[in-house]
Design a protein around this motif. Structure first.
Motif, PDB file in Angstrom:
ATOM      1  N   LEU A 198      -7.819 -47.216 -12.212  1.00 54.90           N
ATOM      2  CA  LEU A 198      -7.443 -46.214 -13.070  1.00 54.90           C
ATOM      3  C   LEU A 198      -8.454 -44.964 -13.286  1.00 54.90           C
ATOM      4  N   LEU A 199      -9.830 -45.032 -12.071  1.00 53.89           N
ATOM      5  CA  LEU A 199     -10.432 -43.719 -11.732  1.00 53.89           C
ATOM      6  C   LEU A 199      -9.431 -42.710 -10.902  1.00 53.89           C
ATOM      7  N   ALA A 200      -8.311 -43.817 -10.145  1.00 55.47           N
ATOM      8  CA  ALA A 200      -7.787 -42.994  -8.909  1.00 55.47           C
ATOM      9  C   ALA A 200      -6.584 -42.405  -9.617  1.00 55.47           C
ATOM     10  N   SER A 201      -5.983 -43.298 -10.556  1.00 51.56           N
ATOM     11  CA  SER A 201      -4.499 -42.147 -11.893  1.00 51.56           C
ATOM     12  C   SER A 201      -4.676 -41.382 -12.296  1.00 51.56           C
ATOM     13  N   GLY A 202      -5.955 -40.462 -12.121  1.00 55.26           N
ATOM     14  CA  GLY A 202      -6.199 -39.378 -12.480  1.00 55.26           C
ATOM     15  C   GLY A 202      -6.528 -38.884 -13.544  1.00 55.26           C
ATOM     16  N   ASP A 203      -6.124 -39.979 -14.329  1.00 54.88           N
ATOM     17  CA  ASP A 203      -5.543 -39.744 -16.361  1.00 54.88           C
ATOM     18  C   ASP A 203      -6.847 -39.062 -16.499  1.00 54.88           C
ATOM     19  N   PRO A 204      -7.193 -38.200 -17.515  1.00 57.10           N
ATOM     20  CA  PRO A 204      -8.553 -37.810 -17.837  1.00 57.10           C
ATOM     21  C   PRO A 204      -9.497 -38.350 -18.835  1.00 57.10           C
ATOM     22  N   ALA A 205      -8.087 -39.777 -19.527  1.00 58.61           N
ATOM     23  CA  ALA A 205      -8.670 -40.855 -20.204  1.00 58.61           C
ATOM     24  C   ALA A 205      -9.988 -41.928 -20.185  1.00 58.61           C
ATOM     25  N   PHE A 206      -9.415 -41.789 -18.945  1.00 56.34           N
ATOM     26  CA  PHE A 206     -10.703 -42.635 -17.702  1.00 56.34           C
ATOM     27  C   PHE A 206     -11.888 -42.038 -17.252  1.00 56.34           C
ATOM     28  N   ALA A 210     -17.402 -51.902 -15.883  1.00 55.83           N
ATOM     29  CA  ALA A 210     -16.924 -51.469 -16.870  1.00 55.83           C
ATOM     30  C   ALA A 210     -16.402 -49.568 -16.736  1.00 55.83           C
ATOM     31  N   ILE A 211     -15.551 -49.499 -17.730  1.00 56.04           N
ATOM     32  CA  ILE A 211     -14.643 -48.172 -18.009  1.00 56.04           C
ATOM     33  C   ILE A 211     -15.028 -47.534 -18.702  1.00 56.04           C
ATOM     34  N   LEU A 212     -15.285 -46.177 -18.950  1.00 53.87           N
ATOM     35  CA  LEU A 212     -15.677 -45.650 -20.095  1.00 53.87           C
ATOM     36  C   LEU A 212     -13.741 -44.499 -20.297  1.00 53.87           C
ATOM     37  N   VAL A 213     -13.560 -44.736 -21.537  1.00 55.42           N
ATOM     38  CA  VAL A 213     -12.396 -44.098 -22.369  1.00 55.42           C
ATOM     39  C   VAL A 213     -12.542 -43.544 -23.293  1.00 55.42           C
ATOM     40  N   ASP A 214     -12.139 -42.550 -23.242  1.00 53.13           N
ATOM     41  CA  ASP A 214     -11.688 -40.776 -24.211  1.00 53.13           C
ATOM     42  C   ASP A 214     -10.587 -41.401 -25.161  1.00 53.13           C
ATOM     43  N   LEU A 215     -10.937 -41.711 -26.401  1.00 54.40           N
ATOM     44  CA  LEU A 215     -10.226 -42.287 -27.503  1.00 54.40           C
ATOM     45  C   LEU A 215      -9.732 -41.188 -27.861  1.00 54.40           C
ATOM     46  N   GLY A 216      -9.465 -40.111 -27.598  1.00 51.56           N
ATOM     47  CA  GLY A 216      -9.341 -38.813 -27.835  1.00 51.56           C
ATOM     48  C   GLY A 216      -8.104 -38.524 -27.099  1.00 51.56           C
ATOM     49  N   ARG A 217      -7.621 -39.134 -25.643  1.00 48.75           N
ATOM     50  CA  ARG A 217      -6.823 -38.715 -24.879  1.00 48.75           C
ATOM     51  C   ARG A 217      -6.054 -39.913 -24.041  1.00 48.75           C
ATOM     52  N   VAL A 218      -6.487 -41.701 -24.459  1.00 46.58           N
ATOM     53  CA  VAL A 218      -5.663 -43.207 -24.370  1.00 46.58           C
ATOM     54  C   VAL A 218      -4.783 -42.691 -24.117  1.00 46.58           C
ATOM     55  N   ASP A 219      -3.277 -43.572 -23.854  1.00 45.38           N
ATOM     56  CA  ASP A 219      -2.723 -43.503 -24.392  1.00 45.38           C
ATOM     57  C   ASP A 219      -3.055 -44.644 -25.427  1.00 45.38           C
ATOM     58  N   PRO A 220      -2.402 -45.428 -26.990  1.00 47.87           N
ATOM     59  CA  PRO A 220      -2.982 -46.515 -27.887  1.00 47.87           C
ATOM     60  C   PRO A 220      -2.286 -47.451 -26.871  1.00 47.87           C
TER      61      PRO A 220
END
Length: 109
Positions: free
Chosen positions: A58-66, A77-87
């Protein structure tokens, strides 16, 4: 944007999920074990349990939600930005976090 209430609404559909607290913050547990909690340190942040390989991917994906912080280094444990994550991805990650903590009898359902 997802909210904590929407995460809870999805998660309570999984077997034996209960709303609780964990480190004095709103949390979700199965069989007394926490698998998700709302961070009070960062508005909109969600802590989800996951395997270390999944976290790295998830971190390597570069997705700013993670993201992560040094506090969570080496911890599943991963931290997730609820404002950016794909539902849809969020629901998949919540279910996987539940599977990591649920007893075998519940996972077989």
């Amino acid at each position: 944007m997802r909210t904590w209430e929407q995460v809870v609404a999805f998660a309570v559909g999984l077997p034996e999920v209960e709303e609780s607290t964990w480190y004095r913050t709103p949390a979700l547990k199965v069989a007394g074990k926490g698998f998700a909690r709302l961070r009070d340190e960062a508005e909109g942040g969600l802590v989800l349990m996951c395997g270390l390989d999944e976290k790295a991917a998830l971190l390597a994906s570069g997705d700013p939600a993670f993201y992560t912080t040094p506090h969570y280094d080496g911890y599943g444990a991963i931290l997730v930005d609820l404002g950016r994550v794909d539902p849809a991805q969020l629901e998949e990650l919540v279910e996987e976090a539940w599977r990591l903590k649920a007893p075998a009898r519940l996972r077989r359902r």
